[in-house]
Design a protein around this motif. Structure first.
Motif, PDB file in Angstrom:
ATOM      1  N   CYS B 157       0.841  -1.217   0.000  1.00  0.00           N
ATOM      2  CA  CYS B 157       0.000   0.000   0.000  1.00  0.00           C
ATOM      3  C   CYS B 157       0.871   1.259   0.000  1.00  0.00           C
ATOM      4  N   ILE B 158       0.558   2.177  -0.913  1.00  0.00           N
ATOM      5  CA  ILE B 158       1.324   3.428  -0.993  1.00  0.00           C
ATOM      6  C   ILE B 158       0.509   4.594  -0.433  1.00  0.00           C
ATOM      7  N   LYS B 159      -0.622   4.295   0.183  1.00  0.00           N
ATOM      8  CA  LYS B 159      -1.478   5.324   0.788  1.00  0.00           C
ATOM      9  C   LYS B 159      -1.908   6.399  -0.214  1.00  0.00           C
ATOM     10  N   CYS B 160      -2.318   5.957  -1.383  1.00  0.00           N
ATOM     11  CA  CYS B 160      -2.814   6.913  -2.372  1.00  0.00           C
ATOM     12  C   CYS B 160      -4.293   7.169  -2.162  1.00  0.00           C
ATOM     13  N   TYR B 161      -4.916   6.321  -1.343  1.00  0.00           N
ATOM     14  CA  TYR B 161      -6.341   6.447  -1.003  1.00  0.00           C
ATOM     15  C   TYR B 161      -7.284   6.325  -2.197  1.00  0.00           C
TER      16      TYR B 161
END
Lengths: 278, 267, 336
Positions: B157-161
């Motif tokens: 997960c790269i936390k791009c949402y």
């Protein structure tokens, strides 16, 4: 590592002044005297103040560069960092990195009249340059300060307003919004643009420095125009959100301008050439 | 989809709606959301197997709302999303017209909320078959195996949402992940913070997820995060016998307490 | 430095890889689940692939990691201390087999991190990086390097560029001092290049980036932005897969008295990116944020950083859940 641009100076809180119910002024001294010796800044510049464990917050340096050995900042409790700052006590350590940004061109203003107009918590960005020019009083002609807030309780730097009022060569006009006055209030009652229009300072050989909430700026600008001020003679500071201070993190990018590098001080002429993203 | 096009045309022409939210042919063979305001342009509306995005996400988007009343092309998951959005008072029934599309891709006339409710009642509301399979496989795993599976996935997960932004039910203007007093979830993308985020998301969608799978589809790094919310949907159905988005008056499962609730889940 | 061309036989590549891996970290593309390509540290040579089109994520993380700790501290009320990060601990890394778009992106990142004040974290990581690029013999409909002034065999950002030959071997273009050192150290693996035929893909040019930049100067108020971003859902996928997007956040994280300050990837597409404390937001709606993304890359950066903020890798368009195809939009912008 020799050149960590994110490493803050360690500062000690030397004095705390409660300005309003939610605003405070800190006087900060460098913990390392060598750093204090080397540190210089100019009116208009800002810094990143940090509470370790909470984060960094951007405000201007509110003291004058003519006052050596300390810097001051004024902030209002609003978010995570400013709430943490508000809980700090004299003697506590905080981080500071700066100075960043451009400056008010006070050398260019020499020989001119100065008109300062500020609203609410926007006096701090201007306090630095006000004191700076008062300390070099002989270089400027008339100095007028118009300062307004929602209520008497919301006026910051009350002790200094008194000092400015008592200075024979400073014209100070303070005002509070209708309903914000107290029984013993002696200043004006009314919004800044109207008070300014009534005071009608001359635009002849004068620069206007304007800081305040967007709504105040919006209604004050036409008054200044009416008084004959040219766009290049109206200065203001932008308050875009910032993180890095070096024009890298991208947050304060407005058109090709980085507010943290090319600002925060802009003339209205410059603002008109920028997209309305501030 | 002659019916879809002519109905959209009619609605725009009569000014019954100001915009039609549907699908059009996109770039490189994809289909994509379309916003049609001009009746002469309804011909570009399409519906086929590529039209999978949950369009209900646009019903709460500012710029789309500026248009005014909207007609929306809606498959079952979109209809269920609309039911949830009405239930949660994010969308008013009188501001939307539903252009129904059946599982077979046929236009269905949805004259009003009651009709939509009746239609939904005839459908299978469980998770899609292929996801059920994966969930069954996951449920067979030991706790440790499950944990390892998710740690491996969530480390990507790269936390791009994208999962949040693609979800019609994630309409909060300030998501819990963006609240910082206190900072519930670390801002940085690390395994611990990523895990926190996906657990939080699953919990916030428990009883609200309508099993469209949009979050997993939107993920640029292919985390099957839809399985988390779909699992919650299964759980909610098992414990409370509720499927989300069946009526326009859904009560919030996670904050409603009934005397006959099973309590074994608190173990 | 003058460029020299050599030939490296297919069987010598493994030897070169193994020799480099002896005292450096290798970062190379491997196949992942679901037909995806990802980069991995120190994979076995047998895992490394040479015929991929594009990895899901870019390789910017080598010089601009998702999270970079910038200071450590101990918070002791009146006696807090700050500790620096030891940048000498940054290892030497060989980026192996990155395509020309990705290597060119390092030049773009340099123009952001090293203009005016130099960012030592970025600079040190770049200094410790050796880039062995791989020209492309495959491409897909999302690739548009030729529209942004690059090509399947651009040498920008590479120390050595491997160009596939039709006979299965590789032409090695030695481009920098770093590349030259490798040639000197392992000279036995290289042979003279004898004009063997190269195998490259053809990427159709879709727009003229100079014309786009010119048009964008007057395009700020154009209705194009609202019309073409209605479907944008405002996630950060495009920015996070992008090899040149460099916006970041700075945050604190502490456990008890000890903590760190770090910077982490951020995106101008997020609604809260520019939100003022007062509640005022200069970019309030998604169309303004989409406009910022395009203008920043194709108008502001050429003017301010003298570099185009896009290398045509096409990742954003591949990753976008709602088909916001950047090349398609730029093509349209060219004629507004």
């Amino acid at each position: 590592m020799c050149n960590n641009i994110y490493k803050p100076y360690l500062m000690q809180i030397d004095q705390i002044i409660d300005e309003t119910s939610d605003a405070k002024t800190f006087r900060l001294k460098f913990k390392n005297p060598e750093e204090a010796e080397k540190f210089t800044f100019k009116a208009g510049q800002f810094g990143e103040y940090s509470v370790f464990g909470e984060g960094e917050s951007t405000f201007c340096i509110a003291s004058s560069p003519t006052r050596k050995d300390y810097i001051e900042c004024t902030f209002r409790k609003a978010g995570r960092v400013t709430n943490a700052l508000a809980n700090m006590e004299v003697g506590d350590t905080l981080g500071f990195r700066g100075p960043y940004g451009n400056t008010f061109p006070i050398e260019e203003w020499e020989g001119k009249n100065l008109l300062y107009i500020a609203g609410g918590i926007a006096l701090p960005p201007m306090r630095c340059v006000i004191w700076n020019t008062i300390d070099l009083r002989h270089k400027y002609k008339d100095i007028t300060i118009v300062y307004g807030a929602r209520s008497v309780a919301d006026l910051v730097y009350k002790h200094e307003l008194k000092a400015w009022e008592e200075m024979p060569d400073i014209r100070l006009i303070t005002t509070v919004d209708p309903g914000g006055q107290t029984p013993d209030w002696k200043g004006e009652i009314g919004f800044v643009p109207m008070v300014l229009e009534k005071a009608a300072p001359s635009s002849e050989n004068t620069v206007a420095i304007l800081c305040g909430p967007p709504v105040m700026i919006k209604f004050t600008m036409p008054v200044l125009k009416k008084l004959g001020f040219k766009d290049k003679d109206i200065f203001t500071t932008l308050e875009n959100r910032m993180k890095c201070g070096f024009g890298k993190c991208g947050r304060c990018n407005v058109g090709k301008v980085f507010v943290c590098k090319d600002g925060p001080v802009f003339t209205n002429e410059q603002l008109l050439s920028m997209p309305m993203e501030y | 989809m002659i019916n879809l096009v002519s109905r959209a045309d009619e609605l725009l022409e009569s000014k019954a709606v100001q915009v039609v939210i549907g699908y059009e042919a996109g770039s490189t063979g994809k289909a994509r959301p379309a916003f049609i305001t001009d009746p002469s342009k309804t011909g570009s509306l399409i519906f086929d197997d590529r039209c999978v995005q949950n369009l209900a996400v646009y019903l709460t988007k500012k710029e789309v709302r500026y248009f005014g009343k909207a007609a929306i092309v809606a498959t079952l998951p979109i209809m269920r999303s609309i039911m949830m959005l009405i239930s949660e008072q994010q969308v008013f029934a009188e501001n939307i017209v539903v252009l129904g599309v059946s599982a077979e891709g046929k236009y269905i006339d949805i004259a009003g909320i009651e009709v939509m409710q009746q239609y939904i009642a005839t459908c299978d509301l469980g998770n899609p078959a292929k996801d059920q399979e994966t969930l069954a496989m996951l449920n067979k795993m030991s706790t440790q195996q499950k944990f390892d599976f998710w740690q491996k996935e969530l480390s990507k997960c790269i936390k791009c949402y994208a999962c949040r932004q693609a979800c019609p039910m994630c309409y909060c203007t300030r998501c819990a992940v963006e609240c910082n007093q206190p900072q519930w979830i670390p801002v940085q993308s690390n395994l611990h913070g990523n895990t926190d985020w996906h657990i939080l998301r699953a919990m916030h969608l428990a009883g609200r997820c309508i099993s469209c799978g949009e979050c997993g589809r939107a993920c640029p790094v292919n985390i099957p995060c839809h399985l988390l919310t779909m699992h919650m949907a299964d759980q909610v159905h098992n414990y409370f016998n509720v499927y989300a988005g069946t009526t326009d008056k859904m009560s919030s499962v996670m904050s409603t307490f009934e005397p006959n609730d099973k309590e074994s889940f608190i173990q | 430095m003058e460029t020299t061309s050599k030939t490296i036989r297919k069987h010598s590549l493994e030897k070169l890889y193994a020799s480099l891996a002896e005292n450096r970290k290798m970062y190379a593309p491997v196949a992942e689940a679901d037909n995806r390509i990802g980069y991995k540290y120190n994979p076995d040579f047998s895992e490394v692939i040479f015929d991929h089109i594009q990895s899901t994520l870019s390789v910017k993380n080598v010089v601009f990691p998702r999270v970079e700790n910038v200071i450590f501290y101990t918070n002791n009320k009146n006696d807090s201390t700050v500790t620096d990060v030891d940048l000498n601990k940054i290892p030497e890394v060989v980026l192996w087999g990155a395509h020309p778009c990705d290597t060119a992106a390092y030049d773009v990142l340099r123009s952001i991190f090293c203009w005016d004040t130099k960012d030592e974290f970025f600079a040190k990581r770049l200094e410790k990086l050796v880039v062995i690029g791989l020209a492309c013999h495959k491409s897909d409909a999302h690739c548009f390097c030729t529209s942004v002034g690059l090509s399947p065999d651009s040498t920008k950002g590479s120390d050595i560029l491997l160009v596939p030959l039709t006979n299965g071997d590789y032409k090695a273009e030695i481009l920098t001092e770093k590349g030259n050192r490798i040639l000197t150290d392992f000279s036995g693996l290289f042979e003279p290049y004898q004009d063997e035929e190269t195998k490259l893909t053809h990427v159709e040019q879709q727009f003229d980036h100079k014309q786009v930049t010119q048009h964008l100067k007057e395009a700020f108020e154009n209705p194009f932005w609202v019309e073409n971003s209605l479907r944008c859902i405002g996630c950060g996928a495009c920015a996070y897969v992008c090899p040149t997007c460099a916006c970041f956040d700075i945050q604190d994280e502490a456990k008890g008295k000890n903590g760190k300050r770090y910077r982490s990837w951020d995106s101008c597409g997020f609604g809260l990116f520019t939100l003022h404390t007062s509640g005022h937001n200069p970019r309030e709606v998604q169309s303004q944020r989409w406009r910022q993304r395009i203008l920043h890359k194709f108008s502001y950066m050429p003017e301010r950083n003298a570099s185009l903020g896009c290398v045509g890798c096409g990742r954003c368009s591949r990753a976008c859940p709602v088909d916001m195809n950047i090349a398609e939009q730029l093509q349209a912008l060219q004629s507004i």
